[in-house]
Scaffold this active site. Structure first.
Site, mmCIF file in Angstrom:
data_model
loop_
_atom_site.group_PDB
_atom_site.id
_atom_site.type_symbol
_atom_site.label_atom_id
_atom_site.label_comp_id
_atom_site.label_asym_id
_atom_site.label_seq_id
_atom_site.Cartn_x
_atom_site.Cartn_y
_atom_site.Cartn_z
ATOM 1 N N GLY A 258 38.040 30.834 32.335
ATOM 2 C CA GLY A 258 39.105 30.027 32.811
ATOM 3 C C GLY A 258 39.732 28.910 31.791
ATOM 4 O O GLY A 258 40.620 28.216 32.282
ATOM 5 N N ARG A 303 40.525 34.692 27.939
ATOM 6 C CA ARG A 303 41.802 34.150 27.229
ATOM 7 C C ARG A 303 41.827 33.516 25.996
ATOM 8 O O ARG A 303 42.362 33.570 25.007
ATOM 9 C CB ARG A 303 42.764 33.496 28.114
ATOM 10 C CG ARG A 303 44.072 32.990 28.114
ATOM 11 C CD ARG A 303 44.515 32.095 29.260
ATOM 12 N NE ARG A 303 44.159 32.531 30.429
ATOM 13 C CZ ARG A 303 44.863 33.394 31.128
ATOM 14 N NH1 ARG A 303 46.176 33.565 30.779
ATOM 15 N NH2 ARG A 303 44.498 33.479 32.419
ATOM 16 N N CYS A 370 63.616 48.705 34.835
ATOM 17 C CA CYS A 370 64.428 48.444 35.748
ATOM 18 C C CYS A 370 64.005 47.428 36.965
ATOM 19 O O CYS A 370 63.599 47.990 38.127
ATOM 20 C CB CYS A 370 64.512 49.884 36.439
ATOM 21 S SG CYS A 370 65.195 51.281 35.176
#
Ligand SMILES: Cc1ncc(COP(=O)(O)O)c(C=O)c1O
Length: 443
Positions: A258, A303, A370
């Site tokens: 985290g 991360r 889209c």
């Protein structure tokens, strides 16, 4: 186009969120790992992801230096491929996986199974069977029903090390959807309602399961050390209760990952040195107060290892002015990076491959999909003369982009390349229309 009342971009651009190897060999050019990004776009097509191998490895080393006594386990959900597994192995890290797929990929790439931790709030029978077949180091229990099932699968003569994922009741993380330390979300077993304690008791009833410790993961994009310190106190509190009740000293404490990173210049990142120092001293203090030996610490960054080492390169397909808005549409989007749509994340893309002297302008970099929410970078700053055919590079694109990629609009997932010492190589090839077609077997 809305131009800003600011001077034109400086010749040497702000590179603070780019890999350390990033250079601007000529105005408008940007090279990473010694390879111009425009050259990678020409060679491999766009969109293309670029991983700076040295940056990944340096980040692993920084962790190992900051936490010399801890086990550093890379959270493969951030991004996993065979090369990544190999680099983690060489750098001495463990690996956190949460599916049979991640597990098989890692082990068949030569990653030692005993250094793998299996997570998941809903492990399938196949996940557990694969974990046992391949011999993973630890399985993290996240639901009471998995205890008896795992014990049965291990068999009376088998042995499996397990941990319990605990919810310590701490709210932390960059967005409500990535906060996992409180009782109102799906992960872990609560201390507050006694489910964590109950799971410990049930595991201790199963002789083939060895409880090595407790685990918690508070959430993602945490930039402050304080939630981790509160977690240490609460987790040691629970370890002390386990000791009092069962006379058991748990040798491991896993504080999850985290660790927050900066996505745009000026954003705050979690300071690892401070985290390491304060966690170590909090842990020593809490254990001394509880009369417990200090457990071996485990941390699970994802991360912070992969994110800043990755770059996404897109080609501009269209520029559209609508009222005051300027939409710069590129050839990728939410199918290769769902994060802005999921969490409202903001990026700072850069024009590469040509030098522009135009004033900077505020634009929205949008994808080709889209969905009106297919916005890659809202409120981005690009030269006002940005036009179709230009290349845009998005830094900090290494984590939770391709690992969360989808097949939306059947555009095919982009390739992953690695750069090192002036050379680029393909790690994961582009998903072709033939790949997509060949899965579709009905008519
Ligand atoms: C159990 C666990 N550990 C580690 C991580 C890695 O988190 P991050 O990539 O934010 O470091 C996650 C992310 O979801 C997780 O669920």
């Amino acid at each position: 186009m809305t131009t800003l009342h600011e001077p034109a971009a400086p010749a040497t651009a702000e590179l603070s969120v780019w890999p350390a190897s990033a250079t601007e060999p000529r105005p408008g050019g940007l090279a990473v790992g010694g390879v111009p990004l425009a050259e990678i776009a020409d060679r491999f097509g766009t969109p293309v992801y670029v991983l700076d191998e040295a940056e990944v490895r340096d980040r692993c080393r920084t962790y190992r230096q900051a936490f010399p006594d801890a086990e550093v386990v890379y959270a493969g959900k951030a991004f996993l491929c065979r090369a990544m597994a190999h680099w983690m192995d060489e750098e001495g890290l463990g690996l956190d996986v949460c599916s049979a797929g991640e597990l098989e990929l890692a082990v068949t790439s030569g990653f030692p199974p005993e250094r793998i931790v299996l997570h998941g709030n809903a492990k399938s029978p196949r996940d557990l069977a694969t974990a046992l077949r391949l011999g993973v180091g630890r399985v993290v229990i996240d639901s009471p029903s998995k205890i008896a099932r795992l014990a049965a699968a291990v068999g009376p003569d088998g042995h499996q090390r397990v941990m319990v994922r605990v919810v310590p009741g701490i709210s932390a993380g960059g967005h409500e959807k990535v906060r996992t330390g409180t009782d109102d979300q799906k992960f872990g077993l609560s201390i507050a309602d006694g489910h964590a304690q109950h799971a410990v008791a049930r595991i201790l009833d199963q002789p083939q399961l060895e409880l090595t410790g407790l685990h918690c993961h508070l959430g993602s994009q945490i930039t402050d050390v304080r939630p981790y310190l509160v977690a240490v106190r609460r987790m040691v509190g629970l370890m002390a209760r386990v000791h009092e009740q069962y006379g058991l000293v748990l040798p491991e404490l896993d504080l999850g990952g985290g660790h927050g990173i900066a996505y745009r210049p000026g954003e705050r990142a979690l300071d690892l040195t401070t985290l390491a120092r304060r966690v170590r001293s909090e842990l020593a203090g809490a254990c001394a107060a509880a009369g417990l030996p200090v457990p071996r610490l485990i941390i699970e960054p994802g991360r912070a290892i992969a994110g800043p080492a990755g770059i996404a390169v897109y080609r501009v397909l269209a520029v559209k002015r609508t009222g005051d808005e300027v939409f710069v549409a590129v050839d990728g989007g939410m199918s290769d990076n769902p994060r802005p749509a999921l969490y409202g994340v903001r990026y700072a893309p850069r024009l590469i491959g040509r030098h522009s002297t135009a004033d900077p302008a505020r634009v929205s970099v949008v994808g080709r999909h889209c969905e009106a929410g297919d916005i890659l970078a809202a409120d981005a700053e690009l030269p006002a003369d940005v036009r179709p055919g230009d290349l845009l590079a998005v830094p900090v694109a290494g984590a939770y982009h391709l690992s969360m990629a989808s097949g939306y609009n059947l555009v095919g997932r982009p390739p992953v390349t690695a750069v090192r010492d002036g050379l680029a190589r393909l790690l994961v090839r582009r998903e072709s229309l033939e790949d997509i077609r060949s899965r579709d077997v009905g008519l």
